[in-house]
Each structure stands twice: as C-alpha cells, then as structure tokens.
Design a protein around this motif. Sequence first.
Motif, PDB file in Angstrom:
ATOM      1  N   PRO A   1       0.846  -1.192   0.000  1.00 19.24           N
ATOM      2  CA  PRO A   1       0.000   0.000   0.000  1.00 19.24           C
ATOM      3  C   PRO A   1       0.887   1.250   0.000  1.00 19.24           C
ATOM      4  CG  PRO A   1      -0.698  -1.553   1.689  1.00 19.24           C
ATOM      5  CD  PRO A   1       0.588  -2.056   1.134  1.00 19.24           C
ATOM      6  N   PRO A   2       0.525   2.316  -0.663  1.00 17.47           N
ATOM      7  CA  PRO A   2      -0.740   2.541  -1.407  1.00 17.47           C
ATOM      8  C   PRO A   2      -0.657   2.083  -2.865  1.00 17.47           C
ATOM      9  CG  PRO A   2       0.497   4.576  -1.300  1.00 17.47           C
ATOM     10  CD  PRO A   2       1.332   3.557  -0.570  1.00 17.47           C
ATOM     11  N   TYR A   3       0.259   1.224  -3.190  1.00 14.57           N
ATOM     12  CA  TYR A   3       0.373   0.634  -4.531  1.00 14.57           C
ATOM     13  C   TYR A   3       0.568   1.685  -5.631  1.00 14.57           C
ATOM     14  CZ  TYR A   3      -1.204  -3.448  -1.990  1.00 14.57           C
ATOM     15  OH  TYR A   3      -1.302  -4.452  -1.074  1.00 14.57           O
ATOM     16  N   ARG A   4       1.402   2.690  -5.305  1.00 11.63           N
ATOM     17  CA  ARG A   4       1.706   3.720  -6.302  1.00 11.63           C
ATOM     18  C   ARG A   4       3.179   3.692  -6.704  1.00 11.63           C
ATOM     19  NH1 ARG A   4      -2.459   7.807  -5.835  1.00 11.63           N
ATOM     20  NH2 ARG A   4      -1.138   9.270  -6.950  1.00 11.63           N
ATOM     21  N   ASP A   5       4.011   3.169  -5.799  1.00 10.95           N
ATOM     22  CA  ASP A   5       5.457   3.303  -6.014  1.00 10.95           C
ATOM     23  C   ASP A   5       6.087   1.973  -6.404  1.00 10.95           C
ATOM     24  OD1 ASP A   5       5.270   5.981  -5.117  1.00 10.95           O
ATOM     25  OD2 ASP A   5       5.112   5.195  -3.062  1.00 10.95           O
ATOM     26  N   LEU A   6       7.003   2.052  -7.347  1.00 15.07           N
ATOM     27  CA  LEU A   6       7.703   0.842  -7.775  1.00 15.07           C
ATOM     28  C   LEU A   6       8.604   0.352  -6.642  1.00 15.07           C
ATOM     29  CD1 LEU A   6       8.688   1.875 -11.428  1.00 15.07           C
ATOM     30  CD2 LEU A   6       6.603   0.770 -10.606  1.00 15.07           C
ATOM     31  N   VAL A   7       8.890  -0.945  -6.649  1.00 16.41           N
ATOM     32  CA  VAL A   7       9.746  -1.507  -5.597  1.00 16.41           C
ATOM     33  C   VAL A   7      11.034  -2.042  -6.221  1.00 16.41           C
ATOM     34  CG1 VAL A   7       7.814  -2.117  -4.095  1.00 16.41           C
ATOM     35  CG2 VAL A   7       8.683  -3.808  -5.695  1.00 16.41           C
TER      36      VAL A   7
END
Length: 713
Positions: free
Chosen positions: A186-192
């Motif tokens: 979360p918040p599932y916006r940023d690359l990992v």
Amino acid sequence: MDKKIRIYFCTGCGIGDAADVPDLEKTAKKTSKNTADTRTHEMLCSPEGRAMIERDIATDGVNAVLVAACSARVHQDTFRFDPPTIIDRIALREHVAYVLTPGDEDTQMAADDYVRMGVTKVMKTEPMAPAVTEVTASVLVVGGGVTGMAAALEAANAGVRVVLVEKQDKLGGWVASWGRKFPTRPPYRDLVDNDIDARIEAVEKHERITVYKSATIKSISGQPGEFDLRVLVGGEEKKETIGAIVQTTGWRPYDATKLAHLGYGASKDVITHVELEKQLSETGKLVRPSDGAVPRSVVFVQCAGSRDPNHLPYCSAVCCRTSLKQAKVIRDLCPDTGVTVLYKDIRTPGQYELFYKSMQEDPGIFLAKGEVTEVVAEDGAMTVSMKDSLLGSAVEIGADLVVLAVGMTPVSEEPILNLAYRRGPELPVGKYAFPDSDFICFPYETQRTGIYTAGCVREPMDSDACCEDAAGAALKAIQCIACTARGAAVHPRAGDLTFPEFFLNRCTQCKRCTEECPFGTLDEDEKGTPKPNPGRCRRCGVCMGACPERIISFKNYSVDMIGSMIKAIEVPEEDEEKPRFVAFVCENDIIPALDLAAAARKKISPWVRFVSLRCLGSTNLQWVNDSLIKGMDGVMLIGCKSGEDYQCHFIKGSELCGVRMSKIQETLVRLALEPERIAVREFSMGDWETLPDWINEFVEKTNELGPNPNKGF
Ligand code: SF4
Ligand code: SF4
C-alpha cells in the motif's frame, strides 16, 4: 485374508421411509449366500453409528464394511477405517430415497438391486496390498529463474533436498535483467526494488540446494520417488536420484518479427517492451535506437499480437502492468517525454488497479482505448493508426519511439526433461504449447505423475505470482513423494492404495494399454509386453478398459467385478412391463452431479441402475455386452466433457470411451438390437439440473422401441 463382511444399513435421511430395510437385509444376506451379516442404525453417521462399526472391527473380527447409507462423496472421514479393513458404500439415499417415490414397488426393486450390486462388489474386493517403494526425499527443479528459485527455496525450507538445473551460466532468468518492479505494498503507487540478487544468494548458499549451472538434462528415467536423473554439467555427467520434479522453464516473448504490420523490423525505433526493459535497466537512460536521441513521445501498443486469432489468441496477463511500470520509469527519467498507451482493455487485477489509477493522474501519460491497425515506421518519425473504439473514428498518433507489448509463449517444447518414457521425452502440451492437463481441478498437474509445472511455462503471470505458483508446485512435489512412499495415488484418486495388476501370461502384446494410458505409466519390452511403473499410475483404469484380453485389474475394481454387479441386477420378465436400464457413470463429475440432483430431489426413473466407474475410459466393452445379453433395455455411458476444453480428470477417458463404443455395432447386430439403445453422453458437474431430464428422456424414448428381445435368455 478371510473376509468377514458386515453390511450396515442406515434408516436416516428418509431411507427407512423409502424402502423396506428389513427386506433389504434379507437381500444382502441372500446375495452373500449367508456369509455376511447385517446391522441397522437410525443414523449411521452419528458418533454412535460410527462407534458401532469401530467396535465390530475391534472385537468382532469384521474386516469388510459395507455402508448402505449415503453417497461415498459425503462422510468420508466418518466411514474411514484403517486398512486392512475393506470399506465400500451403497448410496441408498442419493440413488433411492431422494429420487424415487417412497414405499413404491419400483423403489424397493431399485434398493434391492443396489444392495445386490454392493454386496457383490465387496465380495469380489480383495484386501489392499500397496506397492510400497523406497523413495528419495528430493526435488528436481528445472529452470533457475524467479519461479525455479522460489520452488527450490520452498522445498528446501520444508526440509527436502533440491537439485536445481539451469542451462544458463547464472541464476535469475529474465528478472535478473529487469529494473524496478510493480508496487507490492500500500498505497500501490510506487515501484519496488528488484530483490533478485538476494534470492540468488539465498539459493546458492542454501545447504539443501545443489545448483548445476550451464547444465542440461541428459535423461530422466524411472518413476516418482526414484527418478534416475543424468545431468550434463560442462561436459561432465552427474547422477542423482530424485523423488519428484518441478519444471519452471518460463517463457520467451512472442516473435515480434511476425508483427510487420506494427512496424517491427521496418525501423529500429519500434522495439518490444522486453528490449525497452533491457535498455532502461542496463543504461539507466531512455534513447531512441536509430540516433541515440531522447524521444519526446513514446507510444506503447498493448496486446501486440495478443488476443489476436492470427498470433496469440490468449492474454498474457502481465503486459498492461509492464507498460504502466515502464511509462512511470520513463516519466521519472525524462519528465518532458509524453507517453501514450494504446490498449484494447487495461487488465490490472487486484491492488494493481490502484497503480493504474495513479498512472491516470499523471498529465504526461495519455491512455486511449482502441484497436491499433498499423504502425508506419520510418527511423525517427512514426505514425500509429488506431480505430478508436470510444470516438468511433480512426486516429493517427505521431511517435518518436514505439514499444510493442508482446505476449508470452511457454518454453516447453525444446529438449528439456528428456524423459525415457515410451510415450515421449517431454510433457504433453495443449494447443498453445503450455504443458496440458486438467488445470480446472488440479493446478500444477501435468500428464506425467510426479512432474509439476509452475510459473510462466504453466500460464502467463507476473513474477510475484510466479513465486506463489512455485510454492504450490513444490508442495505438490513433496506430497507426491509422501504418497509414493505409502504406495498411494496422488490426485484425483488421492490416497488410493490399489494399482493395476497385469496377468501377463495372457498378454498378446497388442500395446493398447501402453498407448491409451493417459499418463505414460507403461513402458514396454522389446516384444511389446507392458512394463508397469506403479508410481507413475493415477489408478484411472483406462488400461483395464482398453485391454481386449481383460487381464488388467485392481484389488477393488475389475472387469469381472463390474460384470458381476451387472449380473446381480434383476431384470423382470417382458410381461411385467418393468424395463431396466444401466447407466455407467464417471465418479468424478457425474456422481457429484447425480448427488446434487438428488439433494434437489430431482426425480429419476426407477428403472435405471447407476454403476460408478473410476473414469468412463475404464469402460470395457464386455460390460455393455453383458448388459444387453442380460436383457437391459438400454445402456447409458455418461462421462465428463471431452475435446479441447475437456474436463475429464484422466485427460481422454470419455473420448476413449466414445471411440470404443463406436465399435459396439457388431454386438448390436448380433443381438438384433437397435443402435438407439446405447447412448454415450458428456455432462459437467454444473449440468446437474439437466442430467436427470436427459436420463428420463432416454428411458422414455428407448422404451418406445419395445423390450430387449434377449430378456429371459
Ligand atoms: S491407464 Fe490409468 S490405471 Fe492404467 S496404468 Fe495408466 S494411469 Fe495406471
Ligand atoms: S492391452 Fe492387454 S493384451 Fe494388450 S498389451 Fe496391454 S496387457 Fe497385453
């Protein structure tokens, strides 16, 4: 073992109202020639009911228990007693009480027949003698990409030794050359960050994992629990004994040279998203291949060749997210570059929808739905034509760089496993080259027992899904080793301790069993005599149905046993006007469908007797012959769906049955019978509402032909 048979009648669930149970007890004793005795209970599935049976086994020497109550699909644990006790069931509830008129003469006749058939079966059943073998608790993982490494770690962490074979000189597969990955938190916006290096290190350092790199498999022979593996590593042959196998050979991108209409090959500036990923992760820059300039406009063409009957008709599941991820990387690297994503549909399941939404918020990313028809490609200036499904008109979009989101194809057909199997060296594949089996019910399964697939060789998926898939396949492999050690079958007859026994003195080397076994169980010697490998066997009985000599049988399933059950059905004389029909039904889809229909109290003709088969493919022509000679007015063979989208748990069982039945004409001519008296039909479990209607219609129509003239002979 001397059998002491006891038949336990339940009067609960309406059975006692539907039939005269004391009379059924007399039938049971008579059928057993008074070698069996009986007991009755008002609710056998209650703790008291089970305790009564347990007590009889412990103190009375009962070693063959026949439960005349409900379907064998329910209360399995209640009526499970340790071998060597023989257990069988008669579905008086589902075949009689729930579907026939209580107290009727025809109902009693049906119940009597089911009791005769059940007692006959248990009298013909022999105690189990499982094929117990020494097994090696080790798993071979073929392929050292993200899936293979995950499978290896899962199995090794569960305490099993792992041999990992990778053809490249390093582990990691595609993911080793990728940059950052989709958001996973979360918040599932940023690359990992890509954690592949840590995984590689964990695999290479694990004490229970042996890694062979730059290695290929020379051969695999034997069977689950004791596969003999030969690996070539830098010209040197290594030998290993392996319990089970997980194939994780992954995928390759669809061949973009087949996409000339999308400009691939016409310009260096039309690339695939695999090529873009390599450029971004290796150089950390975005450039136009033709001149090295930074492109100001990048157009992604989604479903490039995918969901297209001329190329890959299926969806590759990952391409939408990959393009969105690359769009984000491009925007982060080059804020002045605009990105357009042209899609048929955006497919971002689950939490990835939030990532998709965050991409929509970027004013530099334009997403448009439509069908790309053409890319006119000249170095440095390209035009993408699209039929815009929202505006209903054609549009043209200029681009400095075009990225084709091509789909995945499985790496499944090269020399990979080199199985020393009579039926071929690799896993059988389906229409699109994915290793094929009944995935609806058994993910990871293949048509070779003890060999599982995971990751993108099984179906397209992203790298996180690959890791979950790997865990599932690794557990299946471990489960297979444990079952094999006990001599027990894996799915779908999980735990079955029987296996086919061949009376080879009478074998004519016709090879039908070898060729029809769906699982490549049987090898053969130079003369063509089958060489069974019990560990590879799924216990379907297809070989039993195939053998013209009728020399293949199981301890609790044989041509003679089913034939005797048919003979146990009483066929009234012609003048009694009580026709009889026998329905051979598959236990995997049809018995459950009949159980569902019974639970809904759908009425079924009282003239039909159901015989449950392991698979319709185990049907021996002799049974149909026996039925007609005995005077049955009609024979139904009902199994799972065959064909491209087959649902047969044993792959081709119902198809094989259809082929065998096409040869029954000779019998019909000899007996002067009409072909309409035999019907082969396929149903799925979901068809339970229409199945009784079809059975009743068949009975009605066949009845119009008049009685079978062989009655009474
Ligand atoms: S046909 Fe079925 S029962 Fe026969 S050997 Fe093959 S898997 Fe086993
Ligand atoms: S089908 Fe029967 S007769 Fe033919 S090879 Fe197999 S065991 Fe022998």
